[in-house]
Structure formats: C-alpha cells, structure tokens
Design a protein around this motif. Structure first.
Motif, PDB file in Angstrom:
ATOM      1  N   PHE A   1      34.645  28.379  44.949  1.00 14.59           N
ATOM      2  CA  PHE A   1      34.928  29.729  44.476  1.00 14.59           C
ATOM      3  C   PHE A   1      35.677  29.655  43.152  1.00 14.59           C
ATOM      4  N   GLY A   2      35.122  30.282  42.125  1.00 17.29           N
ATOM      5  CA  GLY A   2      35.820  30.368  40.855  1.00 17.29           C
ATOM      6  C   GLY A   2      36.997  31.316  40.997  1.00 17.29           C
ATOM      7  N   TYR A   3      38.080  31.004  40.320  1.00 13.33           N
ATOM      8  CA  TYR A   3      39.280  31.831  40.420  1.00 13.33           C
ATOM      9  C   TYR A   3      39.512  32.646  39.156  1.00 13.33           C
TER      10      TYR A   3
ATOM     11  N   LYS B   1      39.466  32.582  34.444  1.00 16.18           N
ATOM     12  CA  LYS B   1      39.193  31.948  33.160  1.00 16.18           C
ATOM     13  C   LYS B   1      40.358  32.219  32.222  1.00 16.18           C
TER      14      LYS B   1
ATOM     15  N   ILE C   1      37.409  27.652  31.994  1.00 15.65           N
ATOM     16  CA  ILE C   1      37.906  27.824  33.359  1.00 15.65           C
ATOM     17  C   ILE C   1      39.399  27.490  33.398  1.00 15.65           C
TER      18      ILE C   1
ATOM     19  N   THR D   1      40.716  26.893  38.986  1.00 15.73           N
ATOM     20  CA  THR D   1      39.273  26.728  39.108  1.00 15.73           C
ATOM     21  C   THR D   1      38.887  25.271  38.858  1.00 15.73           C
TER      22      THR D   1
ATOM     23  N   THR E   1      30.409  29.992  43.098  1.00 21.34           N
ATOM     24  CA  THR E   1      30.321  31.440  43.182  1.00 21.34           C
ATOM     25  C   THR E   1      31.507  32.049  42.436  1.00 21.34           C
ATOM     26  N   VAL E   2      31.226  33.119  41.716  1.00 14.72           N
ATOM     27  CA  VAL E   2      32.260  33.729  40.868  1.00 14.72           C
ATOM     28  C   VAL E   2      32.062  35.237  40.795  1.00 14.72           C
TER      29      VAL E   2
ATOM     30  N   MET F   1      31.615  32.406  33.877  1.00 18.01           N
ATOM     31  CA  MET F   1      32.442  31.405  34.543  1.00 18.01           C
ATOM     32  C   MET F   1      31.566  30.428  35.307  1.00 18.01           C
ATOM     33  N   ALA F   2      30.487  30.912  35.895  1.00 19.04           N
ATOM     34  CA  ALA F   2      29.575  30.019  36.621  1.00 19.04           C
ATOM     35  C   ALA F   2      28.998  28.963  35.674  1.00 19.04           C
TER      36      ALA F   2
END
Length: 71
Positions: A7-9, A11, A17, A21, A43-44, A53-54
């Motif tokens: 899981f992206g947090y 940027k 990132i 992340t 997933t973001v 971000m992905a």
C-alpha cells in the motif's frame, strides 16, 4: 505463487515516494529476494499531481532488480 501487496502511503511535494512508502517497498523487496513471494502488487490513492505514485513505486522496485513483469 505468493504475492505481496504494498500500500502506497504518500509522496513528497516533488512527486517522489515518501520514506514510509519506500520502507514498505523495501519490505516487499526483502520478501521477493528471500523467495517468499513471486509477485508484488502495489495499490495507491489517486495523486494530486501528474506523477503517479504507482509508477514511482514500480520504478523504485524495478531499480532494485524486480522484473517489471513481477510488479
């Protein structure tokens, strides 16, 4: 085949990132390197600027040796 879900947090303002992340990506790298997972899914949320971000997370993982087909 086992899969890691990252899981992206967030940027940074410049679109890179953030540290959290990156830490999550590094944990997935470790699992991949140990052979515990064969794929990494990311997933973001939708970003506010034009840099995805992905895409940034995938680029980071690829720069660390993960084949794009496994991201």
């Amino acid at each position: 085949m086992r899969t890691a879900l990252v899981f992206g947090y967030g940027k940074k303002k410049n679109g890179d990132i953030d540290e959290q992340t990156q830490n999550r990506c590094e944990k997935a790298l470790k699992l991949y390197g140990e052979g515990k997972v064969g794929k990494i899914y990311i997933t973001v949320a939708v970003g506010r600027n034009s840099r995805s971000m992905a895409d940034e997370m995938a680029a980071f993982l690829a720069s660390q040796g993960i084949p794009r087909k496994n991201i």
